[in-house]
Design a protein around this motif. Structure first.
Motif, PDB file in Angstrom:
ATOM      1  N   MET A  80      -6.160   3.553   7.258  1.00 23.83           N
ATOM      2  CA  MET A  80      -7.537   3.145   6.994  1.00 23.83           C
ATOM      3  C   MET A  80      -8.052   3.746   5.684  1.00 23.83           C
ATOM      4  O   MET A  80      -8.743   3.072   4.908  1.00 23.83           O
ATOM      5  CB  MET A  80      -8.458   3.551   8.146  1.00 23.83           C
ATOM      6  CG  MET A  80      -8.234   2.760   9.418  1.00 23.83           C
ATOM      7  SD  MET A  80      -8.562   0.997   9.211  1.00 23.83           S
ATOM      8  CE  MET A  80      -6.925   0.329   9.087  1.00 23.83           C
ATOM      9  N   GLU A  81      -7.706   4.984   5.411  1.00 19.73           N
ATOM     10  CA  GLU A  81      -8.136   5.627   4.160  1.00 19.73           C
ATOM     11  C   GLU A  81      -7.526   4.911   2.947  1.00 19.73           C
ATOM     12  O   GLU A  81      -8.202   4.713   1.937  1.00 19.73           O
ATOM     13  CB  GLU A  81      -7.758   7.108   4.159  1.00 19.73           C
ATOM     14  CG  GLU A  81      -8.602   7.929   5.118  1.00 19.73           C
ATOM     15  CD  GLU A  81      -8.119   9.362   5.284  1.00 19.73           C
ATOM     16  OE1 GLU A  81      -7.092   9.742   4.677  1.00 19.73           O
ATOM     17  OE2 GLU A  81      -8.760  10.102   6.043  1.00 19.73           O
ATOM     18  N   LEU A  82      -6.258   4.509   3.063  1.00 15.91           N
ATOM     19  CA  LEU A  82      -5.618   3.776   1.972  1.00 15.91           C
ATOM     20  C   LEU A  82      -6.292   2.421   1.744  1.00 15.91           C
ATOM     21  O   LEU A  82      -6.516   2.012   0.606  1.00 15.91           O
ATOM     22  CB  LEU A  82      -4.129   3.581   2.249  1.00 15.91           C
ATOM     23  CG  LEU A  82      -3.261   4.821   2.115  1.00 15.91           C
ATOM     24  CD1 LEU A  82      -1.867   4.562   2.679  1.00 15.91           C
ATOM     25  CD2 LEU A  82      -3.187   5.270   0.666  1.00 15.91           C
ATOM     26  N   LEU A  83      -6.632   1.742   2.818  1.00 14.40           N
ATOM     27  CA  LEU A  83      -7.314   0.454   2.686  1.00 14.40           C
ATOM     28  C   LEU A  83      -8.706   0.617   2.084  1.00 14.40           C
ATOM     29  O   LEU A  83      -9.085  -0.111   1.165  1.00 14.40           O
ATOM     30  CB  LEU A  83      -7.404  -0.241   4.049  1.00 14.40           C
ATOM     31  CG  LEU A  83      -6.103  -0.802   4.590  1.00 14.40           C
ATOM     32  CD1 LEU A  83      -6.256  -1.219   6.043  1.00 14.40           C
ATOM     33  CD2 LEU A  83      -5.637  -1.978   3.744  1.00 14.40           C
ATOM     34  N   VAL A  84      -9.460   1.584   2.599  1.00 11.77           N
ATOM     35  CA  VAL A  84     -10.828   1.800   2.108  1.00 11.77           C
ATOM     36  C   VAL A  84     -10.834   2.226   0.643  1.00 11.77           C
ATOM     37  O   VAL A  84     -11.683   1.797  -0.138  1.00 11.77           O
ATOM     38  CB  VAL A  84     -11.563   2.835   2.994  1.00 11.77           C
ATOM     39  CG1 VAL A  84     -12.875   3.262   2.379  1.00 11.77           C
ATOM     40  CG2 VAL A  84     -11.795   2.259   4.381  1.00 11.77           C
ATOM     41  N   SER A  85      -9.859   3.028   0.245  1.00 10.75           N
ATOM     42  CA  SER A  85      -9.814   3.522  -1.131  1.00 10.75           C
ATOM     43  C   SER A  85      -9.398   2.442  -2.128  1.00 10.75           C
ATOM     44  O   SER A  85      -9.574   2.600  -3.328  1.00 10.75           O
ATOM     45  CB  SER A  85      -8.841   4.698  -1.243  1.00 10.75           C
ATOM     46  OG  SER A  85      -7.500   4.234  -1.106  1.00 10.75           O
ATOM     47  N   GLY A  86      -8.844   1.352  -1.632  1.00 16.28           N
ATOM     48  CA  GLY A  86      -8.374   0.295  -2.515  1.00 16.28           C
ATOM     49  C   GLY A  86      -6.967   0.509  -3.030  1.00 16.28           C
ATOM     50  O   GLY A  86      -6.478  -0.269  -3.844  1.00 16.28           O
ATOM     51  N   ASN A  87      -6.301   1.569  -2.578  1.00 13.93           N
ATOM     52  CA  ASN A  87      -4.930   1.847  -3.017  1.00 13.93           C
ATOM     53  C   ASN A  87      -3.905   0.892  -2.401  1.00 13.93           C
ATOM     54  O   ASN A  87      -2.777   0.834  -2.856  1.00 13.93           O
ATOM     55  CB  ASN A  87      -4.541   3.295  -2.710  1.00 13.93           C
ATOM     56  CG  ASN A  87      -5.272   4.270  -3.604  1.00 13.93           C
ATOM     57  OD1 ASN A  87      -5.507   3.987  -4.771  1.00 13.93           O
ATOM     58  ND2 ASN A  87      -5.660   5.403  -3.055  1.00 13.93           N
ATOM     59  N   VAL A  88      -4.307   0.190  -1.369  1.00 15.38           N
ATOM     60  CA  VAL A  88      -3.455  -0.827  -0.755  1.00 15.38           C
ATOM     61  C   VAL A  88      -4.180  -2.156  -0.915  1.00 15.38           C
ATOM     62  O   VAL A  88      -5.290  -2.314  -0.424  1.00 15.38           O
ATOM     63  CB  VAL A  88      -3.208  -0.522   0.741  1.00 15.38           C
ATOM     64  CG1 VAL A  88      -2.448  -1.647   1.408  1.00 15.38           C
ATOM     65  CG2 VAL A  88      -2.452   0.785   0.899  1.00 15.38           C
ATOM     66  N   PRO A  89      -3.585  -3.108  -1.618  1.00 15.65           N
ATOM     67  CA  PRO A  89      -4.261  -4.389  -1.871  1.00 15.65           C
ATOM     68  C   PRO A  89      -4.208  -5.320  -0.658  1.00 15.65           C
ATOM     69  O   PRO A  89      -3.479  -6.306  -0.638  1.00 15.65           O
ATOM     70  CB  PRO A  89      -3.478  -4.963  -3.054  1.00 15.65           C
ATOM     71  CG  PRO A  89      -2.094  -4.430  -2.859  1.00 15.65           C
ATOM     72  CD  PRO A  89      -2.284  -3.047  -2.267  1.00 15.65           C
ATOM     73  N   ALA A  90      -4.990  -5.009   0.361  1.00 12.59           N
ATOM     74  CA  ALA A  90      -4.932  -5.751   1.621  1.00 12.59           C
ATOM     75  C   ALA A  90      -5.175  -7.242   1.432  1.00 12.59           C
ATOM     76  O   ALA A  90      -4.535  -8.064   2.088  1.00 12.59           O
ATOM     77  CB  ALA A  90      -5.941  -5.175   2.608  1.00 12.59           C
ATOM     78  N   ASN A  91      -6.055  -7.617   0.532  1.00 17.35           N
ATOM     79  CA  ASN A  91      -6.331  -9.037   0.328  1.00 17.35           C
ATOM     80  C   ASN A  91      -5.143  -9.784  -0.248  1.00 17.35           C
ATOM     81  O   ASN A  91      -5.029 -10.995  -0.100  1.00 17.35           O
ATOM     82  CB  ASN A  91      -7.550  -9.228  -0.576  1.00 17.35           C
ATOM     83  CG  ASN A  91      -8.829  -8.788   0.097  1.00 17.35           C
ATOM     84  OD1 ASN A  91      -8.916  -8.755   1.313  1.00 17.35           O
ATOM     85  ND2 ASN A  91      -9.816  -8.450  -0.695  1.00 17.35           N
ATOM     86  N   ASP A  92      -4.256  -9.068  -0.921  1.00 20.90           N
ATOM     87  CA  ASP A  92      -3.065  -9.699  -1.483  1.00 20.90           C
ATOM     88  C   ASP A  92      -1.903  -9.711  -0.501  1.00 20.90           C
ATOM     89  O   ASP A  92      -0.966 -10.491  -0.663  1.00 20.90           O
ATOM     90  CB  ASP A  92      -2.620  -8.969  -2.753  1.00 20.90           C
ATOM     91  CG  ASP A  92      -3.654  -9.062  -3.864  1.00 20.90           C
ATOM     92  OD1 ASP A  92      -4.441 -10.025  -3.869  1.00 20.90           O
ATOM     93  OD2 ASP A  92      -3.681  -8.163  -4.723  1.00 20.90           O
ATOM     94  N   ILE A  93      -1.948  -8.851   0.489  1.00 18.23           N
ATOM     95  CA  ILE A  93      -0.843  -8.753   1.436  1.00 18.23           C
ATOM     96  C   ILE A  93      -0.924  -9.864   2.481  1.00 18.23           C
ATOM     97  O   ILE A  93       0.046 -10.565   2.728  1.00 18.23           O
ATOM     98  CB  ILE A  93      -0.811  -7.365   2.106  1.00 18.23           C
ATOM     99  CG1 ILE A  93      -0.516  -6.297   1.047  1.00 18.23           C
ATOM    100  CG2 ILE A  93       0.214  -7.322   3.228  1.00 18.23           C
ATOM    101  CD1 ILE A  93      -0.684  -4.879   1.536  1.00 18.23           C
ATOM    102  N   VAL A  94      -2.073 -10.026   3.113  1.00 17.13           N
ATOM    103  CA  VAL A  94      -2.252 -11.100   4.096  1.00 17.13           C
ATOM    104  C   VAL A  94      -2.672 -12.344   3.330  1.00 17.13           C
ATOM    105  O   VAL A  94      -3.804 -12.459   2.881  1.00 17.13           O
ATOM    106  CB  VAL A  94      -3.287 -10.734   5.176  1.00 17.13           C
ATOM    107  CG1 VAL A  94      -3.475 -11.895   6.144  1.00 17.13           C
ATOM    108  CG2 VAL A  94      -2.866  -9.482   5.932  1.00 17.13           C
TER     109      VAL A  94
END
Length: 80
Positions: free
Chosen positions: A31-45
């Motif tokens: 969750m911290e990685l997603l909130v920080s923007g370090n994981v591009p969740a919008n590009d993964i799904v």
């Protein structure tokens, strides 16, 4: 939910892999990685489909080059 696993295992010989957080801190770190923007969740799904279209989602992932899918999420609450 009942799933006919033969659509992926017997005829296409695909592997279904999943992931889950293990340990006490896995979910918090994710969750911290997603909130920080370090994981591009919008590009993964890249696609979200209703559960009734699971077979289409599997086809999309197995033909990722032509479908443009990276990760297909199945939403059991979405309607067809």
């Amino acid at each position: 939910v009942t799933v006919d696993w033969t659509i992926i295992g017997d005829t296409k010989e695909l592997d279904v892999l999943g992931a889950h957080c293990s340990g006490d801190t896995g979910y918090q770190v994710a969750m911290e990685l997603l909130v920080s923007g370090n994981v591009p969740a919008n590009d993964i799904v890249t696609h979200t489909l209703p559960l009734e279209q699971a077979e289409l989602g599997i086809d999309m992932v197995s033909n990722a080059a032509s479908s443009g899918s990276v990760k297909v999420a199945l939403d059991p609450f979405a309607s067809v």
